[in-house]
Design a protein around this motif. Sequence first.
Motif, PDB file in Angstrom:
ATOM      1  N   ILE A  13       0.834  -1.207   0.000  1.00 23.50           N
ATOM      2  CA  ILE A  13       0.000   0.000   0.000  1.00 23.50           C
ATOM      3  C   ILE A  13       0.865   1.253   0.000  1.00 23.50           C
ATOM      4  CG2 ILE A  13      -1.681   1.329   1.322  1.00 23.50           C
ATOM      5  CD1 ILE A  13      -2.863  -1.082  -0.068  1.00 23.50           C
ATOM      6  N   GLU A  14       1.923   1.249   0.821  1.00 25.89           N
ATOM      7  CA  GLU A  14       2.832   2.402   0.858  1.00 25.89           C
ATOM      8  C   GLU A  14       3.520   2.590  -0.489  1.00 25.89           C
ATOM      9  OE1 GLU A  14       5.422   1.537   4.090  1.00 25.89           O
ATOM     10  OE2 GLU A  14       4.042   2.306   5.629  1.00 25.89           O
ATOM     11  N   GLY A  15       3.923   1.480  -1.103  1.00 24.87           N
ATOM     12  CA  GLY A  15       4.565   1.565  -2.410  1.00 24.87           C
ATOM     13  C   GLY A  15       3.631   2.128  -3.464  1.00 24.87           C
ATOM     14  N   LEU A  16       2.373   1.692  -3.461  1.00 24.20           N
ATOM     15  CA  LEU A  16       1.395   2.213  -4.416  1.00 24.20           C
ATOM     16  C   LEU A  16       1.118   3.692  -4.177  1.00 24.20           C
ATOM     17  CD1 LEU A  16      -1.185  -0.734  -4.537  1.00 24.20           C
ATOM     18  CD2 LEU A  16       0.377  -0.021  -6.358  1.00 24.20           C
ATOM     19  N   ALA A  17       1.057   4.083  -2.908  1.00 28.64           N
ATOM     20  CA  ALA A  17       0.823   5.492  -2.580  1.00 28.64           C
ATOM     21  C   ALA A  17       1.995   6.356  -3.050  1.00 28.64           C
ATOM     22  CB  ALA A  17       0.613   5.645  -1.075  1.00 28.64           C
ATOM     23  N   TYR A  18       3.220   5.845  -2.842  1.00 37.38           N
ATOM     24  CA  TYR A  18       4.412   6.587  -3.278  1.00 37.38           C
ATOM     25  C   TYR A  18       4.440   6.695  -4.801  1.00 37.38           C
ATOM     26  CZ  TYR A  18       9.301   7.973  -3.668  1.00 37.38           C
ATOM     27  OH  TYR A  18      10.456   8.646  -3.974  1.00 37.38           O
ATOM     28  N   ALA A  19       4.101   5.591  -5.485  1.00 34.88           N
ATOM     29  CA  ALA A  19       4.082   5.606  -6.951  1.00 34.88           C
ATOM     30  C   ALA A  19       3.018   6.577  -7.470  1.00 34.88           C
ATOM     31  CB  ALA A  19       3.828   4.195  -7.479  1.00 34.88           C
ATOM     32  N   ALA A  20       1.854   6.594  -6.812  1.00 32.63           N
ATOM     33  CA  ALA A  20       0.794   7.523  -7.215  1.00 32.63           C
ATOM     34  C   ALA A  20       1.231   8.974  -7.022  1.00 32.63           C
ATOM     35  CB  ALA A  20      -0.479   7.240  -6.422  1.00 32.63           C
TER      36      ALA A  20
END
Length: 258
Positions: A13-20
């Motif tokens: 989830i953190e990785g997806l948020a950072y990518a977004a």
Amino acid sequence: MVARLGRWFIGRIEGLAYAAGFFFLVIKETALFIRRKQVGFHVLVMQILFTGFEALAVTGLIAMALGAVIIVQGANLLPQFGQGQLIYTILITVITRELGPLLTAFIITARSGTAIATELGNMVISHEVEAYVSIGINPISYLVVPRFLGVTISLLILNIYFNIFGLVGSYFLTQLIQPIQFLEYFGNLLAQIRLADIASAFIKSLVFGTIISTVATYNGFAVQQASTEIPQKVIRAVGQGFMLCIIANAIITMIYYL
């Protein structure tokens, strides 16, 4: 095991948020790029030359080979079932709408996606990115946006080029194997192609270019300290680029048929 699964999920989830967040910054800086007369324009031109111009030969060869195979196979098999005219529909579907944009995206991912991720990873290791920040240059604006625009523009141009060689160039190649009347071929081809087919190819090119450039730059900046991380991030960029392009292609195709 539950705790490990929870940590993995939170990390995702953190990785997806950072990518977004990264993608949002890229879009924001892209909107401001044209207004800012900066040296990033030179990077944009060089990226278009590398991604687009230098890939013309391999793209044209693959397009002609694909188109020739479809014409030869279709001209031999379809008349046996009384469906000879379907060859033109198949050509439009395969080259213009489906495999054309996707194969072009794969070529750019393999060439430019790997090069961008490697280049940015090396710049992170050599502290060049920190140097840009220290003198007030936004690395997203100077390093990412020109590559983002360059890859997207190049993919759109290469897709048009792929269609020309796949639909037109392959005709002249098949004349050496199985001659087809010129007026019959192009007349039937133009009768089958629709505005929706062109729009689908155009949208896919823009989406694939966005995916490839964003994934490549994101993974390039994901390198932290050791040079051994660079090949790992490059492989990840290629894998993610292929996967996301295939998923996006499937979604756009499903929307097309709704």
